[in-house]
Scaffold this active site. Structure first.
Site, PDB file in Angstrom:
ATOM      1  N   ARG A 173       0.847  -1.188   0.000  1.00  0.00           N
ATOM      2  CA  ARG A 173       0.000   0.000   0.000  1.00  0.00           C
ATOM      3  C   ARG A 173       0.881   1.236   0.000  1.00  0.00           C
ATOM      4  NH1 ARG A 173       1.951   1.851   3.783  1.00  0.00           N
ATOM      5  NH2 ARG A 173       0.648   3.682   3.525  1.00  0.00           N
ATOM      6  N   GLY A 174       0.218   2.409  -0.169  1.00  0.00           N
ATOM      7  CA  GLY A 174       0.970   3.642  -0.354  1.00  0.00           C
ATOM      8  C   GLY A 174       1.113   3.859  -1.853  1.00  0.00           C
ATOM      9  N   GLN A 181      -2.727   2.612   9.804  1.00  0.00           N
ATOM     10  CA  GLN A 181      -1.405   2.682   9.152  1.00  0.00           C
ATOM     11  C   GLN A 181      -0.428   3.500   9.990  1.00  0.00           C
ATOM     12  OE1 GLN A 181      -4.323   3.060   7.575  1.00  0.00           O
ATOM     13  NE2 GLN A 181      -4.228   2.415   5.440  1.00  0.00           N
ATOM     14  N   ASP A 203      -2.004  10.606  -2.421  1.00  0.00           N
ATOM     15  CA  ASP A 203      -2.262   9.628  -3.483  1.00  0.00           C
ATOM     16  C   ASP A 203      -2.463  10.280  -4.838  1.00  0.00           C
ATOM     17  OD1 ASP A 203      -3.019   8.177  -0.916  1.00  0.00           O
ATOM     18  OD2 ASP A 203      -2.988   6.597  -2.439  1.00  0.00           O
ATOM     19  N   ASN A 206      -5.632  12.431  -0.034  1.00  0.00           N
ATOM     20  CA  ASN A 206      -4.797  11.562   0.819  1.00  0.00           C
ATOM     21  C   ASN A 206      -5.697  10.817   1.808  1.00  0.00           C
ATOM     22  OD1 ASN A 206      -2.212  10.546   1.589  1.00  0.00           O
ATOM     23  ND2 ASN A 206      -2.318  11.783   3.440  1.00  0.00           N
TER      24      ASN A 206
HETATM   25  O1  MRU Z   1      -4.738   3.212   1.920  1.00  0.00           O
HETATM   26  P1  MRU Z   1      -3.262   3.436   1.911  1.00  0.00           P
HETATM   27  O2  MRU Z   1      -2.578   2.917   3.130  1.00  0.00           O
HETATM   28  O3  MRU Z   1      -2.620   2.955   0.631  1.00  0.00           O
HETATM   29  O4  MRU Z   1      -3.103   5.020   1.929  1.00  0.00           O
HETATM   30  C1  MRU Z   1      -1.810   5.558   1.821  1.00  0.00           C
HETATM   31  C2  MRU Z   1      -1.791   7.028   1.934  1.00  0.00           C
HETATM   32  O5  MRU Z   1      -2.806   7.684   2.063  1.00  0.00           O
HETATM   33  C3  MRU Z   1      -0.445   7.691   1.793  1.00  0.00           C
HETATM   34  O6  MRU Z   1      -0.393   8.869   2.527  1.00  0.00           O
HETATM   35  C4  MRU Z   1      -0.190   8.010   0.310  1.00  0.00           C
HETATM   36  O7  MRU Z   1      -0.429   6.905  -0.494  1.00  0.00           O
HETATM   37  C5  MRU Z   1       1.203   8.485   0.089  1.00  0.00           C
HETATM   38  S1  MRU Z   1       2.399   7.215   0.306  1.00  0.00           S
HETATM   39  C6  MRU Z   1       3.931   7.877   0.022  1.00  0.00           C
END
Ligand code: MRU
Length: 331
Positions: A49-50, A189, A230, A240
């Protein structure tokens, strides 16, 4: 930088291995991807994820699927890429990376070309994070407190992270500072990933519940908020993890600078504003857990922070205001 950071993914003998983030920090196990369905599932259920990390992982997964295909073709490549894109709709890096790998085939059709491109995305991501760290480091002054939300850390990219890269850079320079990590409901997270990875790297980190951000700011402990994203749209809106908007509004109230860190591949010039971005809606059970009454649930995974609440965006090319990002990252 010699830091104790987790390895988010590995590419070995044409096979993708993912550090399974669903079970961190209590278990550190790698999930081996065998099929494209495994890859889709891993992205969809947040084993990886991320935004940048799902792009890197998808690039490798697409390459792997083509290596194991007896008759690899452009049509097959495009079909698998579209399938992988459907795993998560919000982060633009997923389609960006897959489109890049697909395009490389058109220029020179071989599985080796795909592998070269996927590896290039992986290595570029690391260099990008290093530059984000250098550009953003001085925003963190000695003995300051930094609030972050979700995980835009090493686990969300190839290595170093986006929002965490300036933290790692300052830590490496021996500058003392404190980080406050929002736990980030419903999937934690912040609690499971950010707090763990910063602590492993030796950074002074304190975990807070999401609803403690206001009082922590009011007590003067926070000098800066630093988050990832994102997708950033043409007008500078920032999409985000759900709860980022709360942090930005609180920062405005308390006069705290609110910065966003991302690679330029997270900038989506094709989309005019945050209102046009598909926001992933996830299963209600994530919110209900074992504690709640079994009622109706809202579970949007992301929110939209308007450009007007963003002090600046840190990219590998430098820092820009959100409103000026289109000119700043001109192609
Ligand atoms: O649902 P996730 O854990 O994938 O969400 C991740 C985020 O919101 C992060 O802040 C974003 O992807 C940036 S990661 C460098």
């Amino acid at each position: 930088m010699n830091l104790n950071l987790p390895e988010t993914l590995k590419w070995e003998d044409h096979k993708l291995h993912l550090l399974d983030q669903r079970v961190l920090p209590h278990q550190q196990t790698y999930l081996t991807i065998e099929t494209m369905q495994d890859a889709w599932q891993a992205i969809n259920t947040l084993a990886v994820r991320g935004a940048p990390a799902i792009g890197v992982a998808a690039g490798f997964a697409l390459t792997q699927a083509m290596f194991s295909n007896p008759d690899p073709s452009q049509q097959e490549l495009e079909r698998i890429a579209e399938y992988l894109k459907s795993a998560r709709p919000t982060a633009v890096n997923l389609s960006w990376a897959l489109d890049r790998v697909v395009k490389s085939w058109a220029e020179s059709p071989s599985t080796e070309t795909l592998e070269r491109e996927a590896l290039a995305i992986y290595h570029e991501d690391l260099a990008i994070c290093q530059n984000i760290g250098k550009h953003g480091a001085d925003l963190i002054q000695p003995n300051q407190g930094v609030l972050t939300h979700c995980n835009a850390g090493s686990l969300a990219v190839s290595r170093l992270g986006t929002a965490t890269a300036p933290m790692y850079e300052q830590h490496n320079r021996g500058i003392p500072f404190r980080v406050y990590a929002d736990e980030t409901r419903p999937l934690y997270q912040g609690a499971r990933l950010t707090a763990w990875e910063l602590d492993q790297a030796g950074i002074d980190v304190t975990l807070i519940c999401d609803n403690m951000a206001a009082t922590t700011m009011a007590s003067g402990k926070i000098d800066l908020a630093l988050v990832g994203t994102d997708r950033v749209t043409r007008n500078g809106d920032v999409i985000n993890k759900i709860g980022t908007l709360n942090v930005a509004i609180l920062c405005k109230h308390y006069g705290i600078p609110f910065y966003v860190a991302c690679p330029s591949s997270t900038y989506d010039r094709q989309t005019a504003s945050g209102q046009q971005v598909p926001i992933e809606q996830r299963d209600k059970q994530e919110v209900l857990g074992n504690h709640a009454a079994a009622v109706k649930v809202l579970n949007p995974a992301f929110d939209i922070t308007p450009a007007s609440l963003v002090t600046g965006i840190i990219t590998e090319q430098g820092i820009t205001s959100a409103e000026d990002i289109d000119v700043f990252l001109a192609p």
